[in-house]
Design an enzyme around this catalytic site. Sequence first.
Site, PDB file in Angstrom:
ATOM      1  N   SER A  82       0.357 -23.726   6.199  1.00 13.06           N
ATOM      2  CA  SER A  82      -0.728 -22.742   6.189  1.00 13.06           C
ATOM      3  C   SER A  82      -1.694 -22.903   5.017  1.00 13.06           C
ATOM      4  O   SER A  82      -2.764 -22.314   5.010  1.00 13.06           O
ATOM      5  CB  SER A  82      -0.137 -21.334   6.163  1.00 13.06           C
ATOM      6  OG  SER A  82       0.687 -21.169   5.018  1.00 13.06           O
ATOM      7  N   HIS A  95       5.835 -20.385  -2.745  1.00 15.78           N
ATOM      8  CA  HIS A  95       6.850 -20.045  -3.752  1.00 15.78           C
ATOM      9  C   HIS A  95       7.636 -18.796  -3.325  1.00 15.78           C
ATOM     10  O   HIS A  95       8.860 -18.749  -3.453  1.00 15.78           O
ATOM     11  CB  HIS A  95       6.189 -19.796  -5.113  1.00 15.78           C
ATOM     12  CG  HIS A  95       5.627 -21.033  -5.729  1.00 15.78           C
ATOM     13  ND1 HIS A  95       6.147 -21.618  -6.863  1.00 15.78           N
ATOM     14  CD2 HIS A  95       4.586 -21.829  -5.359  1.00 15.78           C
ATOM     15  CE1 HIS A  95       5.450 -22.706  -7.162  1.00 15.78           C
ATOM     16  NE2 HIS A  95       4.492 -22.845  -6.270  1.00 15.78           N
ATOM     17  N   GLU A 133      13.434 -28.571   8.252  1.00 19.67           N
ATOM     18  CA  GLU A 133      13.334 -28.065   9.627  1.00 19.67           C
ATOM     19  C   GLU A 133      13.369 -29.210  10.633  1.00 19.67           C
ATOM     20  O   GLU A 133      13.968 -29.094  11.701  1.00 19.67           O
ATOM     21  CB  GLU A 133      12.051 -27.242   9.806  1.00 19.67           C
ATOM     22  CG  GLU A 133      12.118 -25.860   9.180  1.00 19.67           C
ATOM     23  CD  GLU A 133      10.836 -25.057   9.381  1.00 19.67           C
ATOM     24  OE1 GLU A 133      10.005 -25.448  10.226  1.00 19.67           O
ATOM     25  OE2 GLU A 133      10.669 -24.043   8.689  1.00 19.67           O
ATOM     26  N   HIS A 142       3.090 -32.640   6.255  1.00 19.45           N
ATOM     27  CA  HIS A 142       2.587 -32.863   4.891  1.00 19.45           C
ATOM     28  C   HIS A 142       3.715 -33.116   3.895  1.00 19.45           C
ATOM     29  O   HIS A 142       3.457 -33.231   2.697  1.00 19.45           O
ATOM     30  CB  HIS A 142       1.745 -31.673   4.444  1.00 19.45           C
ATOM     31  CG  HIS A 142       2.497 -30.375   4.425  1.00 19.45           C
ATOM     32  ND1 HIS A 142       3.442 -30.045   5.365  1.00 19.45           N
ATOM     33  CD2 HIS A 142       2.440 -29.307   3.585  1.00 19.45           C
ATOM     34  CE1 HIS A 142       3.919 -28.839   5.109  1.00 19.45           C
ATOM     35  NE2 HIS A 142       3.345 -28.376   4.033  1.00 19.45           N
ATOM     36  N   GLY A 183       0.448 -32.839  -4.943  1.00 17.37           N
ATOM     37  CA  GLY A 183       1.587 -32.385  -5.741  1.00 17.37           C
ATOM     38  C   GLY A 183       2.937 -32.906  -5.316  1.00 17.37           C
ATOM     39  O   GLY A 183       3.120 -34.114  -5.067  1.00 17.37           O
ATOM     40  N   SER A 237       9.599 -28.092   5.463  1.00 22.16           N
ATOM     41  CA  SER A 237       9.221 -28.677   6.755  1.00 22.16           C
ATOM     42  C   SER A 237      10.117 -29.863   7.097  1.00 22.16           C
ATOM     43  O   SER A 237      10.551 -30.029   8.243  1.00 22.16           O
ATOM     44  CB  SER A 237       7.757 -29.126   6.737  1.00 22.16           C
ATOM     45  OG  SER A 237       6.901 -28.021   6.568  1.00 22.16           O
ATOM     46  N   ASP A 297       9.633 -18.221 -12.045  1.00 24.59           N
ATOM     47  CA  ASP A 297       8.916 -19.379 -11.510  1.00 24.59           C
ATOM     48  C   ASP A 297       8.182 -20.114 -12.637  1.00 24.59           C
ATOM     49  O   ASP A 297       8.223 -19.712 -13.803  1.00 24.59           O
ATOM     50  CB  ASP A 297       7.925 -18.889 -10.447  1.00 24.59           C
ATOM     51  CG  ASP A 297       7.675 -19.901  -9.340  1.00 24.59           C
ATOM     52  OD1 ASP A 297       7.831 -21.107  -9.586  1.00 24.59           O
ATOM     53  OD2 ASP A 297       7.298 -19.478  -8.237  1.00 24.59           O
TER      54      ASP A 297
END
Length: 465
Positions: free
Chosen positions: A280, A19, A367, A359, A382, A364, A119
Site C-alpha cells: 500500500s 511498522h 505470505e 516488492h 530500503g 509479503s 521502534d
Amino acid sequence: MENEKVLHVVMFPFFAFGHISPFAQLANKLSSHGVKVSFFTASGNASRLRSMLNSAPTTTHIDIVPLTLPHVEGLPPGSESTAELTPVTAELLKVALDLMQPQIKTLLSHLKPHFVLFDFAQEWLPKMADELGIKTVFYSVFVALSTAFLTCPARVTEPKKYPTLEDMKKPPLGFPHTSITSVKTFEAQDFLYIFKSFNNRPTVYDRVLSGLKGCSAILAKTCSQMEGPYIEYVKSQFKKPVLLVGPVVPDPPSGKLEEKWDAWLNKFEAGTVIYCSFGSETFLKDDQIKELALGLEQTGLPFFLVLNFPANVDASAELNRGLPEGFRERVKEKGVIHSGWVQQQHILAHTSVGCYVCHAGFSSVIEAFMNDCQVVMLPQKGDQLLNAKLVSGDMKAGVEVNRRDEDGYFSKDDIEEAVEKVMVEKVIRENQKKWKEFLLNKDTHSKFVEDLVHDMMAMAKLSTT
C-alpha cells in the site's frame, strides 16, 4: 498478587503501518500467551489498528492507548501516519514524536509496564524508561541482515564521518561470509538516506544506533534458521541479548474470497496465475509500470496486477498514463488490472495462483512461502533491497529481477526472464516447499513466542512457574 505475575508490555511503533502491522502481529502472539499489552499509537490510527488486533477474548487483553500528536509546522492536521503523507512531510512525524516525550513519560509513569517495545525513531526512550525503572526492547521489524549491513557500529568507523557511496556498496568490517558480498550503485544510493538529517533532527542511522545501544535487549522478527550468521554478527556488534520471535507468521485469513475474483481465478489451471502487488505504500513510476505490464504480458500467463498510488493522486488517471497503449484491450481475457485494496492472503491461497511478483517486503515474502507461490522480487527501497538478496541469495527460494547497476532500470524482458526462471528452476521450488513446511509448523512458531515470553519474564524477575 496474581497481577504481579502477569507480564505487562507497552508496544510503541513508529507511525507507519509498515511498522504498526508487525507490532500488532506480535501483540496478538504475546496476548495469546498471557501477556498484557498496552499499545501506543496516534489516535487517528486507532480504528485501523483495532481491526488488526485479536478480537477473541483471551486470558489477558490488549489496550489501545491513543496519543495526541503536537502541532508541527508543515504537518497537515489529522495526518497521523505516513500513509497520508509525502516522503518529505512524513519526516515531520519524527519531529512530532520527539515533541511527545512529556506525554509518553506521563503515560509510562502511570502504566508502570515491565517493558516498552519501541521502534527506530524513539532513541530517547531507553534513558526515559530507565529513569522510571522500566526495561526497553528495541523491536526491529526488519530482517537481521538490514541491521547487520546498514545500522551496526562498524558501518561508521570514525565519529561523524558517514560512509560514501562506494563504502555503502560493500558490507561493514567483520560482516559474515555469505552470498551478500556487495550491492549495486542504485541500492547503495538508496541506503545513503539513513545518513541524511531532516529538519535538524538526528539521522535514521543515529536514531537506530542510539536505540540499539541504549536498550535492555534487541528483539528481531527473524530466526536462526533463516539468518543465523547475521544474528550472530548483530550480537557481536552490540554485546547484549538478542531475542528472537521468529518470522511472526500471520494467522489464516477469515471469510471467503470475493465472488468476482474467485470466479475469475477459477477459469485458470492450478499454479498458472501471476499475482503482482507492491503493497500500500510502495509506488512505481510510469516507466516502471509500462515495463512491468509488458513483461507480464510477454510471459503468456494470466495475471492479476495491483497498482497503488499515493493518497493525493487520481489512480485511474495514473493507470491510464502508465499502462502501454492498447494494453487493457490486448489482455482483457487473461489480465486483471486493479487499484486499491484486495484480499491478498485469499488470492495467494487460491490454487490457480503460482507466482507472486512483489516488492520483497518480508511479510509479503512470508505470505508467498506459506502458499504454493514462487516469489519474484522487484524491490524498490530500503530493507526491501536486502530482503531480496537474502531470499534469492542465501535462501535460494526466489528470484530477484535483474536491474541496471547505476539506476535500477529493468525492462519487460527482465520481468519475463525472472518469472520463467522461478517457475521452472527445481532448486528454488524445492527450497520454497521447505520454507512452506517450516512456516506452517504451528508448534515451532508457538515455541518462538513461548521462549520470548520466558526470557522477558526472567529479565523482569517474574516467576515463570
